[in-house]
Enzyme design. Structure first.
Site, mmCIF file in Angstrom:
data_model
loop_
_atom_site.group_PDB
_atom_site.id
_atom_site.type_symbol
_atom_site.label_atom_id
_atom_site.label_comp_id
_atom_site.label_asym_id
_atom_site.label_seq_id
_atom_site.Cartn_x
_atom_site.Cartn_y
_atom_site.Cartn_z
ATOM 1 N N CYS A 111 14.548 -8.379 32.986
ATOM 2 C CA CYS A 111 15.880 -7.991 32.535
ATOM 3 C C CYS A 111 16.507 -9.103 31.702
ATOM 4 C CB CYS A 111 16.760 -7.652 33.729
ATOM 5 S SG CYS A 111 16.305 -6.098 34.530
ATOM 6 N N HIS B 247 22.689 -8.043 32.093
ATOM 7 C CA HIS B 247 23.613 -8.404 33.162
ATOM 8 C C HIS B 247 24.084 -9.841 33.033
ATOM 9 C CE1 HIS B 247 20.595 -10.780 35.472
ATOM 10 N NE2 HIS B 247 19.732 -9.899 34.999
#
Length: 589
Positions: free
Chosen positions: A502, A483
């Site tokens: 992440c 992301h």
């Protein structure tokens, strides 16, 4: 009956025998006896009458045939196991005797390792594995194999080589299995478990076709990487023949600084290839005692290969890598050669994140089209080694906060700051299966704690959102994805392990455009979606494989050996050693 068929029968003999004995038990089990204290008088002849014999069990012809077959196979199994035990009298550590008995009986007890090329190839693969120092068992096996070869004891060599091949198959199976993390923090067992029945069946089929040579060759990690590692190891073995110089001058050494031992620095850079032989000789002949431009350029080359800040200054990080001996570099090369098994480089379209390198590379149709910096999980919340595929790009994503982050990071702040959730644009929702919003003002924080909080949190889209403007979906069961991020200044740091697992991507907007253009989305359409504030998911139908890998050593396209800091201490044999902690702290500072 074929040899493979006989092996199958040997495998089922135990179950057949067990079934027949169980059936006998059903026919012959006696009724439970009832004891009585008071005995009624009986006639003398009744007291001496014999107990009636139970009726004989009558077996069907099929049962008789199965029993005979089971008895025959049990005898074969007993004899083949006795043969293995007899041949291996001097091999008490032989691990897979049952499997060896099955294999050698099925092949008529012929020797399997008669081809010298196969023997050499197999021993070389074992040698590289032992250099990684992941399992003392393989060290012991290779040493014993060489002893048996020297003494020309080929029967025992053959048996031990096959036993070692089974252990090697088990090692490979477990390394590539995503459920194990053998080369990524999980300790290997002292002895390998038995390989799977599928692997044994494949091996038997290979042996029946007399294709052991090709089979052994196929056990190497695929692609060109393994041969590159092997060449680098061989070069480092030559370097390791001489004592390693010690360069321990403290402080930060910059251009023009006086050098306590310039020859040590010159020798290290020369042996590792960052300084040519000619340059090294010129520097030694000049006899200069100061840190000059030539040395600084060589140090910059060294820093580039080690993922350090390329400024030519010798500080704690550079000095720590200069001190790494050839023997340790060999271990790192061998270890990462084995790690290359878990990811494939032959997918034409692939996205690879190398966690210790904090870097992402994207190939589309075998052409690298995008590379960038990334931020990965911090050591306490590591990014997992895994593979998936890229399924979608999300514009203006919501952030559904994982429970672990909600409890550890957000709720403790929200309890002591009533405006925290408002300021950071969080919604409180009923649960994971509901989008019903709960008014934040209705939560009584005196009674609600991080442990008993019954709701979930979701952050609204926007510039403040922790996922930024773009999210890249990769299906997995660990809630991992790539992301964007609003905290872009962190990309300027050399050490970039700050996330909760992440992967944050620098230039996420550019990567999204490259991916969606490849997926057939026009530039105009992309700009429309990017210019809106609404959440929109665009699927990527083209197959783009995603690999999150952990390589602390590799050979780049220019043939240069690269090393990186062991961010999660997966390389360490003793993760709690003072040296490993010292090295990690040096790198961060």
């Amino acid at each position: 009956m074929t040899r493979l068929g006989r092996i199958g029968l040997l495998l089922v003999v135990s179950s057949v025998s067990y079934t027949l004995h169980a059936q006998d038990g059903l026919h012959t089990a006696p009724e439970p006896e009832i004891s009585v204290d008071i005995k009624a008088p009986v006639a003398p002849e009744a007291e001496t009458s014999a107990v009636a014999e139970p009726a004989a069990v009558v077996l069907t012809p099929e049962q008789i045939q199965a029993q005979q077959q089971a008895d025959e196979l049990a005898l074969i199994r007993q004899k083949s196991l006795a043969w293995v035990n007899d041949v291996s009298a001097q091999l008490p550590d032989l691990r897979y005797r049952e499997q060896l008995a099955q294999l050698y009986h099925g092949l008529g007890y012929v020797p399997l390792w008669q081809d010298s090329f196969t023997v050499t190839d197999f021993e070389q693969q074992l040698w590289v594995l032992t250099l990684a120092q992941t399992s003392p068992d393989f060290n012991h096996r290779l040493k014993r194999l060489k002893q048996l070869k020297q003494s020309n004891d080929w029967r025992q060599y053959d048996l031990l080589a096959t036993d070692t091949l089974l252990a090697y198959l088990s090692f490979i199976e477990n390394v590539v299995d995503s459920r194990t993390q053998w080369l990524f923090g999980e300790e290997l067992p002292a002895r390998m478990p038995a390989p799977s029945d599928e692997s044994l069946a494949d091996l038997m089929a290979v042996l029946e076709r007399d294709q052991l040579n090709a089979f052994v060759a196929s056990l190497k990690p695929s692609g060109r990487h393994y041969n590159q590692f092997l060449q680098a190891i061989n070069r480092m073995e030559v370097i390791a023949e001489k004592p390693w110089p010690v360069f321990s001058q403290p402080g930060i050494i910059r251009l023009g600084a006086w050098l306590r031992d310039p020859d040590a620095l010159i020798s290290i850079l020369e042996r590792l290839g960052d300084l040519s032989d000619y340059q090294a000789e010129q520097l030694r002949t000049a006899g200069k005692k100061h840190y000059n431009v030539d040395l600084a350029e060589a140090v910059k080359h060294f820093q580039q290969r080690h993922g350090l800040k390329v400024d030519g200054a010798i500080g704690p990080q550079t000095r720590a890598w200069l001190a790494v001996t050839p023997q340790e570099r060999i271990r790192l090369l061998a270890l990462n050669a084995q790690r290359s098994r878990v990811w494939m480089s032959d997918f034409p379209s692939r996205l690879i994140v190398n966690i210790p390198d904090f870097a992402l590379n994207l190939w589309l149709d075998d052409r690298m089209v995008f590379d960038t910096r990334v931020i990965v999980g911090q050591p306490k919340r590591p990014t997992p080694v895994m593979s998936s595929n890229l399924s979608a790009v999300v514009f203006n994503p919501y952030w559904n906060v994982p429970n672990s982050i909600m409890r550890k990071d957000i709720l403790p702040k929200a309890r002591y700051d009533s405006g925290y959730l408002y300021r950071h644009h969080y919604d409180v929702l009923r649960g994971w299966n509901s989008n019903e919003k709960i008014p934040i003002s209705s939560i009584n924080w005196r009674y609600v704690t991080a442990k008993n909080f019954p709701y979930r949190l979701r952050q609204k889209p926007g510039a403040h959102n922790a996922l930024g403007r773009f999210k890249f979906t990769i299906p997995n069961n660990q809630a991992i994805y790539l992301h964007d991020t609003p905290a872009k200044s962190l990309f300027n740091k050399d050490f970039r392990a700050f996330s909760s697992g992440c992967i944050r991507v620098q230039g996420a907007d550019e990567m999204a455009k490259v991916l969606l253009t490849y997926a057939g989305v026009s530039e105009q359409r992309f700009d429309q979606l990017a210019g809106r504030s609404a959440t929109r998911t665009v699927g990527v139908k083209q197959k783009i494989q995603v690999f999150l890998i952990y390589q602390t050593a590799w050979i780049d396209d220019q043939g240069l050996v690269n090393y990186r800091n062991d961010v999660y201490q997966y390389d360490e044999q003793d993760k709690n050693s003072p040296d490993s902690e010292k090295f990690a702290s040096i790198y961060k500072n």
